[in-house]
Design a protein around this motif. Structure first.
Motif, short mmCIF file in Angstrom:
data_model
loop_
_atom_site.label_atom_id
_atom_site.label_comp_id
_atom_site.label_asym_id
_atom_site.label_seq_id
_atom_site.Cartn_x
_atom_site.Cartn_y
_atom_site.Cartn_z
N PHE A 61 5.64 19.10 3.21
CA PHE A 61 5.37 17.98 4.10
C PHE A 61 4.35 18.41 5.15
O PHE A 61 4.17 19.60 5.42
N VAL A 62 3.70 17.43 5.74
CA VAL A 62 2.90 17.68 6.94
C VAL A 62 3.54 16.92 8.08
O VAL A 62 3.71 15.69 8.02
N LEU A 63 3.93 17.65 9.11
CA LEU A 63 4.48 17.05 10.33
C LEU A 63 3.31 16.76 11.26
O LEU A 63 2.46 17.64 11.48
N THR A 64 3.24 15.56 11.80
CA THR A 64 2.13 15.22 12.69
C THR A 64 2.54 14.12 13.66
O THR A 64 3.61 13.52 13.52
N ALA A 65 1.70 13.89 14.64
CA ALA A 65 1.91 12.75 15.55
C ALA A 65 1.59 11.47 14.80
O ALA A 65 0.60 11.39 14.06
N ARG A 66 2.41 10.46 14.96
CA ARG A 66 2.22 9.21 14.25
C ARG A 66 0.86 8.59 14.57
O ARG A 66 0.20 8.00 13.69
N HIS A 67 0.40 8.74 15.82
CA HIS A 67 -0.85 8.09 16.19
C HIS A 67 -2.07 8.71 15.51
O HIS A 67 -3.13 8.10 15.46
N VAL A 68 -1.94 9.93 14.98
CA VAL A 68 -3.04 10.56 14.25
C VAL A 68 -3.40 9.70 13.03
O VAL A 68 -4.58 9.45 12.76
N ILE A 69 -2.40 9.24 12.31
CA ILE A 69 -2.63 8.40 11.14
C ILE A 69 -3.02 6.98 11.56
O ILE A 69 -3.98 6.40 11.04
N ASP A 70 -2.29 6.43 12.53
CA ASP A 70 -2.56 5.05 12.96
C ASP A 70 -3.96 4.89 13.54
O ASP A 70 -4.61 3.86 13.33
N ASN A 71 -4.43 5.89 14.29
CA ASN A 71 -5.75 5.79 14.92
C ASN A 71 -6.91 5.95 13.95
O ASN A 71 -8.03 5.54 14.24
N ASN A 72 -6.64 6.56 12.79
CA ASN A 72 -7.71 6.79 11.83
C ASN A 72 -7.71 5.82 10.66
O ASN A 72 -8.69 5.72 9.92
N ILE A 73 -6.59 5.11 10.47
CA ILE A 73 -6.51 4.13 9.40
C ILE A 73 -6.14 2.78 10.01
O ILE A 73 -5.01 2.60 10.48
N ASN A 74 -7.07 1.86 10.03
CA ASN A 74 -6.83 0.53 10.59
C ASN A 74 -6.50 -0.45 9.47
O ASN A 74 -7.26 -0.59 8.51
N GLY A 75 -5.38 -1.10 9.60
CA GLY A 75 -5.00 -2.09 8.60
C GLY A 75 -4.43 -1.47 7.35
O GLY A 75 -3.85 -0.40 7.37
N GLU A 76 -4.64 -2.16 6.22
CA GLU A 76 -4.07 -1.71 4.97
C GLU A 76 -4.78 -0.46 4.45
O GLU A 76 -5.96 -0.22 4.74
N LEU A 77 -4.06 0.33 3.67
CA LEU A 77 -4.64 1.52 3.07
C LEU A 77 -5.72 1.13 2.07
O LEU A 77 -5.52 0.22 1.27
N GLN A 78 -6.83 1.84 2.12
CA GLN A 78 -7.95 1.48 1.26
C GLN A 78 -7.81 2.04 -0.14
O GLN A 78 -8.30 1.47 -1.11
N ASN A 79 -7.16 3.18 -0.27
CA ASN A 79 -7.05 3.80 -1.58
C ASN A 79 -5.76 4.62 -1.66
O ASN A 79 -5.00 4.71 -0.70
#
Length: 311
Positions: free
Chosen positions: A64-82
């Motif tokens: 697993f990769v443990l990370t801050a949730r905002h790291v993913i939220d701030n870099n991916i806006n809306g639905e996943l592209q792929n």
């Protein structure tokens, strides 16, 4: 308590900065496709982008990769592209030669839901666990933190006021992208530079944080942007004694706030009790045994020294 000279302290800090915990930090690589997989007919990354750090963990024989949730939220806006919108390197080193040098996300577990303990000045739920597809046998991770129980990380009793702590991650200013085309095959490039900042843990009734005032000096948000989700860890005489103390979530003005490891370790161990977001739809539509064997055979042809060229 035994006194430690500045010379010894410096040596201990240097050891901690090269410990397994430090080397377990990984940089996130987010990607963008100009054309959908359905339209193009195959997966192809047109552009890498973004910033963020994580910590590679292993528990129950899964990575697993443990990370801050905002790291993913701030870099991916809306639905996943792929199906693979972000990757992390398998090993703690710069450079790679194939896609097998990366780990790919399967799903994101929202373990912040399981955390009830409030922490001072930060959102203790700003954390998640990215489940990864199991790596291939000749591309296994070299450094990761194995989580067995609460003692696998720094406990509450081991965290104290005035303690030296290190913050490690991948700040964007040291890992920015150069989008100048180098050739037809190389359209953009980037560095992979892990950065470590020593600080001192301070706490009072209303706040707790790491200060860089007397260690690193002038540290502003732009200097540490991208280190969120990385590792905070303690300093010990021996590198193998170093433990994960937490995950940084905000930093600037010579201070860093983090979610302590004792707050989230139970959530990591019991991650299945949280809700999950599927990243790769193959989770619900697994390949056939024939397809798996075909891919495995091609992999062995390329990387198994005993079978390479003999199959």
């Amino acid at each position: 308590m035994a006194k430690v000279t500045q010379k010894k302290l410096k040596k201990y800090i240097e050891k901690a900065a090269t410990s397994n915990v430090a080397k377990s930090t990984r940089r996130f690589f987010f990607n963008h496709l100009y054309e959908s997989i359905e339209s193009r007919g195959y997966f192809h990354v047109d552009q890498m982008y973004g910033a963020g750090s994580g910590v590679l963990l292993k528990t129950n024989d899964k990575y697993f990769v443990l990370t801050a949730r905002h790291v993913i939220d701030n870099n991916i806006n809306g639905e996943l592209q792929n199906e693979s919108p972000f990757w992390v390197p398998v090993k703690n080193r710069a450079g790679w030669s194939s896609l097998y040098d990366f780990l790919f996300p399967k799903r994101v577990w929202n373990i912040g839901e399981l955390i009830s303990e409030e922490t001072k000045s930060i959102d203790s739920s700003d954390i998640c666990l990215v489940e990864l597809f199991y790596p291939q046998q000749f591309h296994m991770p070299d450094h990761y933190i194995e989580i067995i129980d609460k003692s696998s990380v720094l406990t509450k009793n081991e965290l104290f006021d005035g303690q030296f702590l290190l913050v490690t991650g991948y700040p964007f200013e040291r890992n920015s992208f150069d989008f100048t085309p180098r050739s037809e095959d190389i359209t953009h490039a980037t560095n992979i530079q892990r950065h470590t900042i020593p600080g001192v843990y301070l706490t009072n009734e209303s706040d707790s944080y790491i200060t860089f005032e007397n260690t690193e000096g002038d540290t502003q948000h732009e200097n540490v942007n991208g280190m969120s989700g990385g590792a905070v860890y303690n300093v010990q005489p021996k590198a193998n004694q170093v433990k994960l103390a937490g995950v940084p979530v905000t930093a600037g003005n010579n201070i860093c706030r983090f979610i302590p490891s004792y707050v989230f370790v139970d959530a990591v161990i019991n991650y299945r009790d949280s809700s999950a977001t599927i990243i790769d739809p193959i989770v619900n539509n697994p390949p056939t045994l024939e397809d798996v064997m075909k891919v495995s055979l091609e992999y062995l042809k390329q990387f198994d020294p005993k079978l390479r060229g003999d199959i």
